[in-house]
Design a protein around this motif. Structure first.
Motif, mmCIF file in Angstrom:
data_model
loop_
_atom_site.group_PDB
_atom_site.id
_atom_site.type_symbol
_atom_site.label_atom_id
_atom_site.label_comp_id
_atom_site.label_asym_id
_atom_site.label_seq_id
_atom_site.Cartn_x
_atom_site.Cartn_y
_atom_site.Cartn_z
ATOM 1 N N SER A 295 -5.599 -7.132 -1.130
ATOM 2 C CA SER A 295 -5.299 -6.223 -0.022
ATOM 3 C C SER A 295 -4.500 -6.945 1.055
ATOM 4 O O SER A 295 -3.535 -6.394 1.609
ATOM 5 C CB SER A 295 -6.591 -5.674 0.589
ATOM 6 N N THR B 233 0.861 -1.177 0.000
ATOM 7 C CA THR B 233 0.000 0.000 0.000
ATOM 8 C C THR B 233 0.894 1.221 0.000
ATOM 9 O O THR B 233 1.987 1.219 0.582
ATOM 10 C CB THR B 233 -0.936 0.047 1.224
ATOM 11 N N TYR C 112 -4.910 -3.757 6.360
ATOM 12 C CA TYR C 112 -5.201 -3.489 4.954
ATOM 13 C C TYR C 112 -6.623 -2.944 4.847
ATOM 14 O O TYR C 112 -7.454 -3.171 5.741
ATOM 15 C CB TYR C 112 -5.011 -4.731 4.071
ATOM 16 N N SER D 72 -4.031 4.181 1.145
ATOM 17 C CA SER D 72 -4.651 2.858 1.078
ATOM 18 C C SER D 72 -4.613 2.253 -0.323
ATOM 19 O O SER D 72 -5.099 1.148 -0.524
ATOM 20 C CB SER D 72 -6.114 2.952 1.535
ATOM 21 N N GLN D 73 -4.037 2.942 -1.292
ATOM 22 C CA GLN D 73 -3.988 2.416 -2.655
ATOM 23 C C GLN D 73 -2.980 1.276 -2.744
ATOM 24 O O GLN D 73 -1.853 1.370 -2.231
ATOM 25 C CB GLN D 73 -3.598 3.515 -3.646
ATOM 26 N N ILE D 74 -3.372 0.189 -3.409
ATOM 27 C CA ILE D 74 -2.479 -0.950 -3.611
ATOM 28 C C ILE D 74 -1.545 -0.645 -4.772
ATOM 29 O O ILE D 74 -1.989 -0.221 -5.851
ATOM 30 C CB ILE D 74 -3.275 -2.227 -3.868
ATOM 31 N N THR E 5 -0.640 -7.322 0.991
ATOM 32 C CA THR E 5 0.221 -6.160 1.273
ATOM 33 C C THR E 5 0.794 -6.191 2.680
ATOM 34 O O THR E 5 1.694 -5.404 3.002
ATOM 35 C CB THR E 5 -0.553 -4.838 1.108
ATOM 36 N N PRO F 152 -10.930 -10.047 -0.387
ATOM 37 C CA PRO F 152 -9.904 -9.200 0.224
ATOM 38 C C PRO F 152 -8.461 -9.638 -0.060
ATOM 39 O O PRO F 152 -7.529 -9.017 0.457
ATOM 40 C CB PRO F 152 -10.187 -9.322 1.731
ATOM 41 N N ASP G 103 -9.726 -3.243 4.109
ATOM 42 C CA ASP G 103 -10.915 -4.041 3.861
ATOM 43 C C ASP G 103 -11.489 -4.433 5.224
ATOM 44 O O ASP G 103 -10.735 -4.895 6.099
ATOM 45 C CB ASP G 103 -10.563 -5.290 3.050
#
Length: 538
Positions: free
Chosen positions: A171, A63, A439, A68-70, A174, A168, A441
């Motif tokens: 996410s 991230t 993460y 929060s962007q992957i 990460t 999920p 979610d």
């Protein structure tokens, strides 16, 4: 071999270095709050371990710092099949491994390392599965229920196959427990007869390598000069100081004193009461942000009388949560009744905390067969966390509240690692626990801390098993439509509130004081806190 002995052995084997002066422009000194429970994050569920691992190890995806962007990491790209059952990752080329006195790598990172990492956690027959802790909590709860296989397509491509969709998953990949370990290092240590060294002398591909570790004192890292970020010019993933030092300082007041004097340049988890003074200090900048957290009392339903919902609800009414928020959070927390925090989608804002009502508490206790109350133990969290600034003070307030309804609570606590170990074993009657989402979610903490599967693994400290609630969580992980998933998470929160699965305290704001010479530090809310991309002005 005991963990304390291994920690001492690690410090000696790595060579304990003298703490450098924080005044050096090429050194970043961080006052951290506790020692990690493990140096291999595969075994841990705690940010103290994740913070260390974030510097040393990398995962297939990450991230963005402070967001929060992957984003790509060891995988440069990926594709997901239409049925959601296969993920194909194209791996980054030219990634170097660290070295230590026991091991010098002969090759770069490749698909073999990814396959080894996943198979170690997934396959009980893998030679390394039982090495070290052998408890892969994060993988076991988040990935393994849907995991089928991991295979090498070629040196720089791997295919991850699932038995059922797991929304999920990307996410989850990460987070630090999904860090990639060196297959070559594992083979070398196995041949040498010391396979456990891969967990106690970490070798990774991250921006920093581990230089030395003294338990409860210091953790020192050195910038890795061959990190791939330099070749691609990615300063956000690059170590911008030569040395990074964690000075383990459990007392928040001492952390504040050290950052104020310049002994540290960043102080984690400050006392809320010190924030006004910090903000008025011309040498400090106080950074702030909303975190996705959960802080609660776990009533151990495996022990009487906490298997009775009336008793749990009575103790909820008997606890003056607003007073705890005023005294402990001091303006940095907001009361909540929702198991999903407002920082995440699917937060149920319609649920309201039970009011402080000692008379209602007494009536419920009488109905449950305890007109004169009972005796119990109350565990106080021993370290400062973002979700609980002062566990001892909170416990004292709760103890006083419960005494008014006839419940005599004896406060207990342990060293942080022991506290976590005993809590996982379910030794507590009422325990103070909490989590921050690793993460972005809702599934993560709900699945691990509040599902029926979590009871079996020990991560569900309350022992609460509501089949309808667990089914809602399971269904939410099988579908991709976020609106439909949100409905299931809202239903889960309703059941959580009705059953008094746990007594929620507050959703917190995070604050970090940094000295003004620190550049581009960002509070990171998911997983471990990275210190790459951070520099110190001369």
């Amino acid at each position: 071999m005991s963990r304390s002995f291994l920690s001492a052995a690690l410090a000696l084997s790595l060579g304990v270095a003298v703490l450098p002066s924080a005044a050096g422009a090429q050194t970043l000194v961080v006052c951290s709050e506790a020692s990690p429970d493990y140096l291999n994050p595969q075994f841990s569920s705690q940010n103290t371990a994740y913070d260390v691992a974030a510097q040393i190890y990398e995962r297939l995806v990450a991230t963005e710092r402070g967001g929060s962007q992957i984003i790509p990491s060891l995988a440069e790209s990926w594709t997901i099949s239409d049925d959601g059952l296969s993920y194909t990752f194209k791996l980054r080329k030219g990634v170097k491994w660290h070295a230590n006195k026991s091991f010098t790598p002969s090759r770069e990172f490749n698909a073999d390392d990814v396959v080894f990492t996943f198979q170690r956690m997934a396959d009980p027959e893998n030679p390394f599965n039982k090495v070290g802790s052998g408890n892969y909590q994060f993988f076991g709860e988040i990935v393994k229920p849907s995991f089928k296989s991991i295979e090498k397509v070629d040196d720089h491509t791997v295919k991850l196959t699932l038995t059922k969709p797991n929304s999920p998953l990307l996410s989850a990949l990460t987070v630090e427990p999904m860090s990639i370990l060196s297959a070559e290092y594992a083979a070398a240590m196995s041949k040498a007869g010391t396979p456990e060294q891969i967990d106690f002398q970490p070798i990774g591909t991250g921006p920093f390598s581990l230089l030395s570790y003294q338990k409860d004192a210091t953790i020192r890292f050195r910038a890795f000069p061959e990190h791939w970020s330099k070749a691609v010019g990615n300063k956000d993933r690059m170590a911008l100081v030569n040395d990074l030092v964690f000075v383990i300082t459990p007392d928040a007041a001492v952390r504040y004193a050290k950052v104020r004097s310049g002994e540290c340049q960043i102080a984690r988890y400050p006392n809320p009461g010190d924030l006004p003074a910090m903000k008025s200090d011309a040498n400090l900048v106080v950074l702030q942000g909303s975190i996705a957290d959960q802080s609660y009392l776990a009533f151990n339903e495996r022990k009487k009388p906490f298997d009775d919902q009336r008793v749990r609800e009575a103790l909820a009414y008997a606890t003056n949560v607003p007073a705890i928020i005023d005294a402990v959070y001091q303006g940095t927390g907001k009361a909540t009744a929702s198991a999903v925090p407002p920082a995440l989608w699917s937060h149920d804002a319609d649920l309201k905390p039970r009011p402080y009502d000692p008379e209602k508490a007494k009536a419920l206790l009488k109905e449950a067969g305890f007109p004169n109350g009972f005796e119990t133990t109350l565990w106080a969290i021993p370290v400062v966390r973002a979700y609980m600034p002062n566990g001892r003070r909170a416990a004292e307030l709760i103890q006083a509240d419960w005494a008014k309804v006839g419940v005599k609570a004896t406060i207990q606590s342990y060293e942080w690692g022991e506290y976590l170990k005993r809590g996982r074993a379910g030794e507590h009657e009422v325990g103070m626990f909490g989590s921050t989402w690793d993460y972005p979610d809702p599934s993560q903490i709900l699945q691990s801390s509040w599902s029926c599967n979590g009871v079996k693994s020990g991560s569900n400290r309350a022992g609460w098993c509501n089949e309808e609630a667990s089914d809602a969580l399971a269904k939410a992980s099988l579908i991709t439509d976020q609106a439909e998933r949100a409905k299931l998470y809202i239903r889960f929160q309703e059941l959580f509130h009705k059953d008094v699965a746990g007594l929620l305290f507050a959703n917190a704001q995070a604050f970090t004081p940094v000295r003004k010479e620190v550049r581009d530090y960002k509070i990171h809310f998911f997983g471990g806190q990275p210190f790459y991309g951070v520099s110190v002005a001369k």
